[in-house]
Design a protein around this motif. Sequence first.
Motif, short mmCIF file in Angstrom:
data_model
loop_
_atom_site.label_atom_id
_atom_site.label_comp_id
_atom_site.label_asym_id
_atom_site.label_seq_id
_atom_site.Cartn_x
_atom_site.Cartn_y
_atom_site.Cartn_z
N ASP A 139 0.66 -1.20 0.10
CA ASP A 139 -0.05 0.10 0.02
C ASP A 139 0.98 1.35 0.02
OD1 ASP A 139 -2.39 -1.46 -0.08
OD2 ASP A 139 -2.85 -1.12 2.12
N LEU A 140 1.88 1.20 0.68
CA LEU A 140 2.65 2.26 0.77
C LEU A 140 3.39 2.52 -0.72
CD1 LEU A 140 4.23 2.03 4.19
CD2 LEU A 140 2.95 3.92 3.43
N ARG A 141 3.91 1.65 -1.09
CA ARG A 141 4.80 1.61 -2.32
C ARG A 141 3.59 2.19 -3.41
NH1 ARG A 141 5.07 -3.77 -4.86
NH2 ARG A 141 2.92 -3.41 -4.85
N ASP A 142 2.27 1.55 -3.52
CA ASP A 142 1.39 1.97 -4.33
C ASP A 142 1.10 3.44 -4.41
OD1 ASP A 142 1.65 -0.67 -5.38
OD2 ASP A 142 -0.18 -1.29 -4.41
N VAL A 143 0.75 3.67 -3.03
CA VAL A 143 0.24 5.34 -2.79
C VAL A 143 1.42 6.23 -3.24
CG1 VAL A 143 0.98 5.67 -0.49
CG2 VAL A 143 -0.95 6.87 -1.25
N THR A 144 2.56 5.86 -3.30
CA THR A 144 3.87 6.57 -3.56
C THR A 144 3.83 6.99 -5.03
OG1 THR A 144 4.97 6.14 -1.70
CG2 THR A 144 6.46 7.02 -3.35
N THR A 145 3.65 5.61 -5.69
CA THR A 145 3.65 5.53 -7.35
C THR A 145 2.43 6.49 -7.71
OG1 THR A 145 2.67 3.61 -7.24
CG2 THR A 145 4.98 3.66 -7.64
N ARG A 146 1.40 6.53 -7.08
CA ARG A 146 0.06 7.09 -7.44
C ARG A 146 0.13 8.73 -7.33
NH1 ARG A 146 -3.72 8.71 -10.29
NH2 ARG A 146 -5.72 9.27 -9.33
N LEU A 147 0.89 8.83 -6.12
CA LEU A 147 1.17 10.45 -5.81
C LEU A 147 2.19 11.10 -6.75
CD1 LEU A 147 1.66 10.67 -1.92
CD2 LEU A 147 0.13 11.81 -3.40
N GLN A 174 2.32 10.10 -10.11
CA GLN A 174 1.66 10.40 -11.18
C GLN A 174 0.81 11.65 -11.10
OE1 GLN A 174 -0.95 7.02 -12.02
NE2 GLN A 174 -1.89 8.02 -13.83
N MET A 175 0.16 11.65 -10.07
CA MET A 175 -1.00 12.88 -9.58
C MET A 175 -0.04 14.03 -9.67
SD MET A 175 -3.15 11.41 -6.68
CE MET A 175 -4.37 12.97 -6.67
N TYR A 176 1.20 14.14 -9.06
CA TYR A 176 1.90 15.30 -9.04
C TYR A 176 2.44 15.69 -10.55
CZ TYR A 176 5.36 18.65 -7.69
OH TYR A 176 6.26 19.95 -7.02
#
Length: 128
Positions: free
Chosen positions: A57-65, A67-69
């Motif tokens: 979950d931590l890895r996935d939220v980091t990669t999502r962030l 992309q969003m950034y």
Amino acid sequence: MRAKALGAWRWDALGMKAQFTQEINRFYWDAFQNLTDADRVGNDLEEITAINARLEDLRDVTTRLSQMYREAYLREYSPYWLDNVLVRYENLAREFQKKIVAVRQARRQYWATKTLTPPQELGFYLQP
């Protein structure tokens, strides 16, 4: 509205990181201190790394962030400096992935030898 969503995701990710780091540490120490209870060790390690476990979950939220950034940045600025900013997210996601691999290796070691790598060797320093 998009900037607010990015800000909310960043705060949420920061909270997840603080909460999950503490929980991951606690689960690994619990497994390490209860090596004779295979079910408990297995459950503890699955709480750390498995499908949708804390490290994933931590890895996935980091990669999502990341992309969003990227999307938000490109709406406002030219891409000149973007990669220099995104490297923070890439490095953090890489660190989470390395920790996933290390804990999975510790799990394989446990099933083979009934021992675990000492918590400090994996970066779990705070003994509960």
